[in-house]
Motif scaffolding. Structure first.
Motif, mmCIF file in Angstrom:
data_model
loop_
_atom_site.group_PDB
_atom_site.id
_atom_site.type_symbol
_atom_site.label_atom_id
_atom_site.label_comp_id
_atom_site.label_asym_id
_atom_site.label_seq_id
_atom_site.Cartn_x
_atom_site.Cartn_y
_atom_site.Cartn_z
ATOM 1 N N GLU A 59 30.230 71.765 1.756
ATOM 2 C CA GLU A 59 31.191 72.081 0.701
ATOM 3 C C GLU A 59 30.411 72.642 -0.487
ATOM 4 O O GLU A 59 29.523 71.983 -1.021
ATOM 5 C CB GLU A 59 31.965 70.849 0.268
ATOM 6 N N GLY A 60 30.730 73.866 -0.862
ATOM 7 C CA GLY A 60 30.013 74.485 -1.972
ATOM 8 C C GLY A 60 30.161 75.987 -1.960
ATOM 9 O O GLY A 60 31.176 76.529 -1.494
ATOM 10 N N GLN A 61 29.139 76.661 -2.421
ATOM 11 C CA GLN A 61 29.185 78.119 -2.564
ATOM 12 C C GLN A 61 28.625 78.811 -1.314
ATOM 13 O O GLN A 61 27.672 78.326 -0.702
ATOM 14 C CB GLN A 61 28.396 78.548 -3.794
ATOM 15 N N PHE A 62 29.258 79.940 -0.985
ATOM 16 C CA PHE A 62 28.838 80.763 0.142
ATOM 17 C C PHE A 62 28.534 82.177 -0.334
ATOM 18 O O PHE A 62 29.042 82.630 -1.362
ATOM 19 C CB PHE A 62 29.952 80.849 1.193
ATOM 20 N N LYS A 63 27.717 82.869 0.464
ATOM 21 C CA LYS A 63 27.485 84.285 0.247
ATOM 22 C C LYS A 63 27.209 84.932 1.598
ATOM 23 O O LYS A 63 26.330 84.492 2.345
ATOM 24 C CB LYS A 63 26.282 84.504 -0.686
ATOM 25 N N LYS A 64 28.033 85.907 1.947
ATOM 26 C CA LYS A 64 27.888 86.634 3.217
ATOM 27 C C LYS A 64 27.857 85.696 4.418
ATOM 28 O O LYS A 64 27.056 85.855 5.342
ATOM 29 C CB LYS A 64 26.641 87.515 3.184
ATOM 30 N N GLY A 65 28.715 84.666 4.366
ATOM 31 C CA GLY A 65 28.891 83.789 5.518
ATOM 32 C C GLY A 65 27.962 82.601 5.601
ATOM 33 O O GLY A 65 28.058 81.797 6.540
ATOM 34 N N LEU A 66 27.052 82.453 4.630
ATOM 35 C CA LEU A 66 26.083 81.362 4.670
ATOM 36 C C LEU A 66 26.089 80.586 3.355
ATOM 37 O O LEU A 66 26.409 81.145 2.305
ATOM 38 C CB LEU A 66 24.677 81.907 4.923
ATOM 39 N N PRO A 67 25.724 79.294 3.401
ATOM 40 C CA PRO A 67 25.573 78.546 2.147
ATOM 41 C C PRO A 67 24.607 79.251 1.208
ATOM 42 O O PRO A 67 23.498 79.607 1.599
ATOM 43 C CB PRO A 67 25.013 77.202 2.616
ATOM 44 N N ASP A 68 25.049 79.469 -0.020
ATOM 45 C CA ASP A 68 24.229 80.186 -0.985
ATOM 46 C C ASP A 68 24.719 79.824 -2.382
ATOM 47 O O ASP A 68 25.856 80.092 -2.727
ATOM 48 C CB ASP A 68 24.331 81.695 -0.763
ATOM 49 N N GLY A 69 23.837 79.210 -3.173
ATOM 50 C CA GLY A 69 24.244 78.693 -4.480
ATOM 51 C C GLY A 69 24.156 77.178 -4.479
ATOM 52 O O GLY A 69 23.244 76.596 -3.907
ATOM 53 N N LYS A 70 25.122 76.538 -5.084
ATOM 54 C CA LYS A 70 25.144 75.070 -5.167
ATOM 55 C C LYS A 70 26.079 74.519 -4.113
ATOM 56 O O LYS A 70 27.217 74.969 -3.972
ATOM 57 C CB LYS A 70 25.625 74.651 -6.563
ATOM 58 N N GLY A 71 25.606 73.519 -3.348
ATOM 59 C CA GLY A 71 26.474 72.955 -2.322
ATOM 60 C C GLY A 71 25.929 71.669 -1.718
ATOM 61 O O GLY A 71 24.758 71.339 -1.875
ATOM 62 N N LYS A 72 26.809 70.979 -1.021
ATOM 63 C CA LYS A 72 26.478 69.697 -0.384
ATOM 64 C C LYS A 72 26.684 69.816 1.121
ATOM 65 O O LYS A 72 27.776 70.136 1.584
ATOM 66 C CB LYS A 72 27.356 68.586 -0.953
ATOM 67 N N TYR A 73 25.612 69.547 1.862
ATOM 68 C CA TYR A 73 25.642 69.624 3.329
ATOM 69 C C TYR A 73 25.461 68.226 3.892
ATOM 70 O O TYR A 73 24.507 67.532 3.542
ATOM 71 C CB TYR A 73 24.533 70.549 3.824
ATOM 72 N N THR A 74 26.372 67.839 4.790
ATOM 73 C CA THR A 74 26.297 66.524 5.430
ATOM 74 C C THR A 74 26.152 66.714 6.932
ATOM 75 O O THR A 74 27.023 67.315 7.583
ATOM 76 C CB THR A 74 27.557 65.699 5.133
ATOM 77 N N TRP A 75 25.057 66.232 7.483
ATOM 78 C CA TRP A 75 24.824 66.324 8.913
ATOM 79 C C TRP A 75 25.603 65.237 9.666
ATOM 80 O O TRP A 75 25.920 64.174 9.096
ATOM 81 C CB TRP A 75 23.342 66.176 9.214
ATOM 82 N N SER A 76 25.893 65.493 10.925
ATOM 83 C CA SER A 76 26.629 64.519 11.741
ATOM 84 C C SER A 76 25.835 63.233 11.922
ATOM 85 O O SER A 76 26.404 62.169 12.181
ATOM 86 C CB SER A 76 26.942 65.130 13.115
ATOM 87 N N THR A 77 24.522 63.312 11.758
ATOM 88 C CA THR A 77 23.656 62.137 11.896
ATOM 89 C C THR A 77 23.517 61.341 10.598
ATOM 90 O O THR A 77 22.787 60.359 10.548
ATOM 91 C CB THR A 77 22.257 62.575 12.376
#
Length: 226
Positions: A59-77
């Motif tokens: 959840e956060g900022q994207f650019k050209k289809g990829l995380p880019d900028g400020k964001g939070k990534y949560t892995w399934s693990t």
């Protein structure tokens, strides 16, 4: 009234259908979060603020289809990275929380090309200065934990110094040529330098006091001009 109501319903359905179609056609290029996407889109790719889910979640900022900028990534693990991204990789300042041998662990600091390179340190700063015209800090490329101090006046070494007193919160006194300071320093380190000197015109005596702090480990040089 009935015709107006029907018209509004039809317009709402049309807008929703267009929005849903746009979201379906808005791709996320990271396969692990490409199952569904809600957010802004540009040229068929996630672009702007959005939320993408799949095996993982971002959840956060994207650019050209990829995380880019400020964001939070949560892995399934269970690992979580909250911070800055560039072209789908962790880049900039961020905090990564994960388990290491069963223990909660945090890497909080600077990231380059998806790799953690260490904490972010405050820049060297002065705590008190008196009789100082200007000063500069420089970090050298050696592996030493050392701070060396040079004293200058009128573009050259200050040869009128007397009553020199130096102290440090760690390390032992050392010298290199006309520079002096402390070696085997533990950072952060607080250092005080005090002395008397002739003024630039050599017409009177001045008192010089400079106190500073360096947080980042390394081999540092401080130049003081008065």
């Amino acid at each position: 009234m009935r015709r107006i109501t029907i018209g509004l319903i039809a317009l709402t359905v049309l807008i929703y259908t267009q929005y849903a179609t746009a979201q379906e056609n808005c791709r996320v290029l990271n396969i692990n979060i490409s199952e569904s996407y809600t957010g802004k889109c540009k040229n068929g790719l996630a672009h702007g603020q959005g939320t993408a889910t799949g095996i993982d979640r971002y959840e956060g900022q994207f650019k050209k289809g990829l995380p880019d900028g400020k964001g939070k990534y949560t892995w399934s693990t269970g690992e979580v990275y909250d911070g800055q991204w560039r072209a789908g990789k962790r880049e900039g300042i961020g905090k990564y929380t994960f388990l290491n041998n069963g223990l909660d662990t945090i890497n909080d600091g600077q990231w380059v090309n998806d790799r953690y390179i260490g904490p972010v340190y405050n820049k060297p700063s002065f705590k008190y200065k008196e009789g100082v015209d200007r000063y500069s800090f420089q970090k050298n490329g050696t592996q030493k934990n050392r701070v060396l101090i040079n004293l200058y006046q009128n573009g050259g070494r200050n040869s009128t110094i007397s009553n020199l007193l130096i102290s440090s919160s760690s390390g032992y006194e050392t010298s290199l040529g006309q520079a002096f300071g402390f070696d085997a320093v533990t950072f952060p380190v607080n250092i005080k330098v005090m002395y008397t000197s002739m003024n630039k015109l050599h017409t009177s005596t001045i008192y010089v006091r400079f106190e500073f702090e360096i947080s980042e480990p390394g081999d540092w040089t401080l130049d003081v001009h008065n």
